[in-house]
Enzyme design. Sequence first.
Site, short mmCIF file in Angstrom:
data_model
loop_
_atom_site.label_atom_id
_atom_site.label_comp_id
_atom_site.label_asym_id
_atom_site.label_seq_id
_atom_site.Cartn_x
_atom_site.Cartn_y
_atom_site.Cartn_z
N HIS A 240 0.81 -1.22 0.00
CA HIS A 240 0.00 0.00 0.00
C HIS A 240 0.85 1.27 0.00
O HIS A 240 1.92 1.33 0.57
CB HIS A 240 -0.98 0.00 1.19
CG HIS A 240 -0.34 -0.11 2.53
ND1 HIS A 240 -1.07 -0.15 3.69
CD2 HIS A 240 0.94 -0.19 2.93
CE1 HIS A 240 -0.28 -0.24 4.72
NE2 HIS A 240 0.96 -0.26 4.28
N ASN A 241 0.32 2.27 -0.68
CA ASN A 241 0.90 3.61 -0.77
C ASN A 241 2.24 3.65 -1.50
O ASN A 241 2.96 4.64 -1.42
CB ASN A 241 1.06 4.24 0.62
CG ASN A 241 -0.27 4.50 1.30
OD1 ASN A 241 -0.74 3.67 2.07
ND2 ASN A 241 -0.89 5.63 1.01
#
Length: 349
Positions: A240-241
């Site tokens: 994620h991210n």
Amino acid sequence: MVFTAEQIAGFTGGTVEGDKNAQISTFAKIEEGKKGALSFLANMKYEHYLYETESSVVLVNKDFTPSQPVKATLVKVDNAYESVAKLLQLYESMQQKRVGIDSLAFIHPSAKIGKDCYIGPFVAIAEGVEIGDGCVLHPHVTIGRNAKVGNNTEIYSNAVVYHDCVVGNNCILHAGSVIGADGFGFAPTPNGYDKIPQIGIVTIEDNVEIGANTCVDRSTMGSTYVRKGAKLDNLVQIAHNCEVGENTVMSAQVGIAGSTKVGQWCMFGGQVGIAGHLNIGDKVQVGAQSGIAGDNIAKRGNVAMMGSPAIEARKWSRNTAVVNNLTALRQEVIDLRKEIEELKQQKSK
């Protein structure tokens, strides 16, 4: 379709040595050549196959000179590997694409499907989805609510695009790939781990290829990005991210931990692991099975790295040469100690 060696040379900007009217209708590896096939020679390890191949035409580099007689017609080009890639793209573009929606597909009434798409059996398209023109969705593909897929994108069987995620134009998502599963976010408590909701999305830009069983996780907030032109092999994990830069390529089993930014034109070998919250510069090359735990070297970009923890490749090579000689060096130290002890004893007498 049938092409002549002269036509192949015209398309690739090459020159013909041999029969310009030699015809080809298929492709074959040089070691498995057959009459009517086109092969190529880019790696000199395979040169010996050139003199025995049955292929009718072989692409070679312009600076190549055969050391023996060759039966096949040669087409000499600037780069044989690039030329055969262009020819394969041409061949694929000439294949007739399927169009239409299978009666066994489920498409929510609110979904928008573009022109000239193929939607295979058991495809599930949820509410609010937008599918662009010319897309191909193979059987058992799932597109979650409000997701968007651009024009001329192909998604293979059992791939999943989660809700709200965005896939660009001219992308390929191979079988079993998952775009937008929750990022691995948990808060430790005395009673275990509380899940941190992952309310962001994934954005796949144009001309991206995602390999089979590769996962790109949705962000906690905002978006995880795979920028245009990036190519991810099978079994790659993007957490994620993260952000994968333009035209970056990753081989199988690469893993990128959360919130790491990878620059443009990077190349990661198989099983490379990168820790979270790092910044990797542009044009960083990382050898297979290397691990990057910090970004002091990588963030400046334009560097080749190897090892775990990864260091500059030239330094790693020198270190490895020393390690490979440790047994001999150890024996030398033992022998020197013996000699020193003998000298000490002689001196004491």
